[in-house]
Design a protein around this motif. Structure first.
Motif, short mmCIF file in Angstrom:
data_model
loop_
_atom_site.label_atom_id
_atom_site.label_comp_id
_atom_site.label_asym_id
_atom_site.label_seq_id
_atom_site.Cartn_x
_atom_site.Cartn_y
_atom_site.Cartn_z
N UNK A 48 0.84 -1.20 0.00
CA UNK A 48 0.00 0.00 0.00
C UNK A 48 0.88 1.25 0.00
N UNK A 49 0.64 2.15 -0.96
CA UNK A 49 1.38 3.40 -1.03
C UNK A 49 0.84 4.35 0.03
N UNK A 50 1.72 4.84 0.88
CA UNK A 50 1.29 5.75 1.95
C UNK A 50 0.90 7.11 1.37
N UNK A 51 -0.30 7.55 1.71
CA UNK A 51 -0.84 8.84 1.25
C UNK A 51 -0.84 8.93 -0.28
N UNK A 52 -1.15 7.83 -0.94
CA UNK A 52 -1.07 7.77 -2.40
C UNK A 52 -1.92 8.83 -3.09
N UNK A 53 -3.17 8.95 -2.69
CA UNK A 53 -4.07 9.92 -3.35
C UNK A 53 -3.55 11.34 -3.17
N UNK A 54 -3.04 11.65 -1.96
CA UNK A 54 -2.51 12.99 -1.72
C UNK A 54 -1.34 13.29 -2.67
N UNK A 55 -0.51 12.28 -2.92
CA UNK A 55 0.61 12.46 -3.84
C UNK A 55 0.11 12.69 -5.26
N UNK A 56 -0.89 11.93 -5.68
CA UNK A 56 -1.42 12.09 -7.03
C UNK A 56 -2.06 13.47 -7.21
N UNK A 57 -2.76 13.91 -6.17
CA UNK A 57 -3.37 15.24 -6.22
C UNK A 57 -2.30 16.32 -6.31
#
Length: 288
Positions: A48-57
């Motif tokens: 699981x990528x930590x804070x993945x969505x935040x990084x993509x945003x």
């Protein structure tokens, strides 16, 4: 370890997986000449990528700040990262998402007619600072300063903004240091070359106001953790002379994770209990 251009595996480029060695761009790619590139560094823990969505945003936001709107949605970027991890059989890895202005009709400063391209790669990567993560990193003090926000989009994670960071880290390594601490354009403490910085004094934490530096995702996470622990966090302007009064110091970042600092220039710090606790709690959080 083979060079980063000569490995087995797959890299996602422009919507499809390609062989690692075939992930190439033309020499007249706009980003190579004019730094029209943004990126993210992320870590995957136990699949699981930590804070993945935040990084993509943030990747999309960085593109907007460089007048380079990405042609992929957050959901599409998330799917690309997942595909790369799966294709390479990785569950614990560093993930690099990158977007740039490619080669096209324009070959000057302006590049509106050139395509915006994107890639995602992933590989196994240990401690960014090696054994310094345990005993405390030694930092040089950089001669280069973080620029005035009126001259750069400091909220973007843009490749061009790291030029002085590369130069500062090279100079630090030549002196036997792990990294360098940088001041901002006003002379206040800013950050390390690729990580945010925190200090501890009498059980309270002090960190620079992110008005001329990237407000890191790990930085924000750690501030939230500290507040949940009941620790007072002060976001303040830190003068060079203030370093003498701090007892502990640590760096935060996706690559750095939580790395204690034992020395900055002539100033020394203990790898104290609060720093160790933050590091331990962060390790638990990213693997939860």
């Amino acid at each position: 370890m083979a060079g980063y251009d000569d490995r087995d595996g797959n890299i996602w480029m422009d919507g499809q997986l390609v062989e690692w060695r075939d992930a190439k761009v033309h020499i007249l790619t706009h980003a190579l000449h004019y730094a029209s590139s943004v990126f993210e560094g992320e870590r995957c823990y136990n699949g699981k990528i930590f804070k993945s969505v935040e990084h993509s945003e943030r990747l999309r936001k960085s593109g907007e700040l460089l007048d380079m709107p990405l042609p992929y949605s957050v959901a599409e970027i998330e799917a690309a990262k997942e595909a790369v991890l799966k294709a390479n059989g990785l569950t614990n890895a560093y993930v690099r998402a990158l977007a740039w202005r490619g080669a096209g009709e324009d070959m000057g400063v302006a590049s509106k007619r050139n395509p915006i391209r994107m890639a995602v790669a992933a590989w196994e990567w240990g401690n960014y600072y090696g054994d310094a993560k345990m005993k405390g990193a030694k930092l040089d003090i950089a001669k280069w300063r973080r620029p005035d926000p009126a001259t750069i989009p400091h909220a973007a994670k843009a490749a061009g903004l790291y030029m002085i960071c590369t130069m500062s880290k090279h100079a630090a390594e030549a002196k036997g240091c792990s990294d360098a601490m940088m001041f901002d354009y006003r002379g206040y403490v800013a950050e390390a070359t690729g990580a945010n910085i925190f200090f501890v004094k009498d059980g309270e934490v002090f960190t620079p106001i992110p008005d001329a530096i990237l407000n890191g995702i790990t930085r924000q996470t750690v501030i939230g953790m500290l507040k949940d622990m009941g620790v007072k966090v002060h976001e303040v302007r830190i003068n060079p002379g203030d370093l003498e009064g701090f007892q502990q110091c640590f760096l935060t970042g996706t690559a750095a994770e939580i790395t204690p600092v034992g020395q900055i220039g002539d100033y020394t710090f203990e790898v104290g209990e609060l720093t160790r606790r933050v590091a331990t709690d962060y390790e638990k959080l990213v693997r939860a």
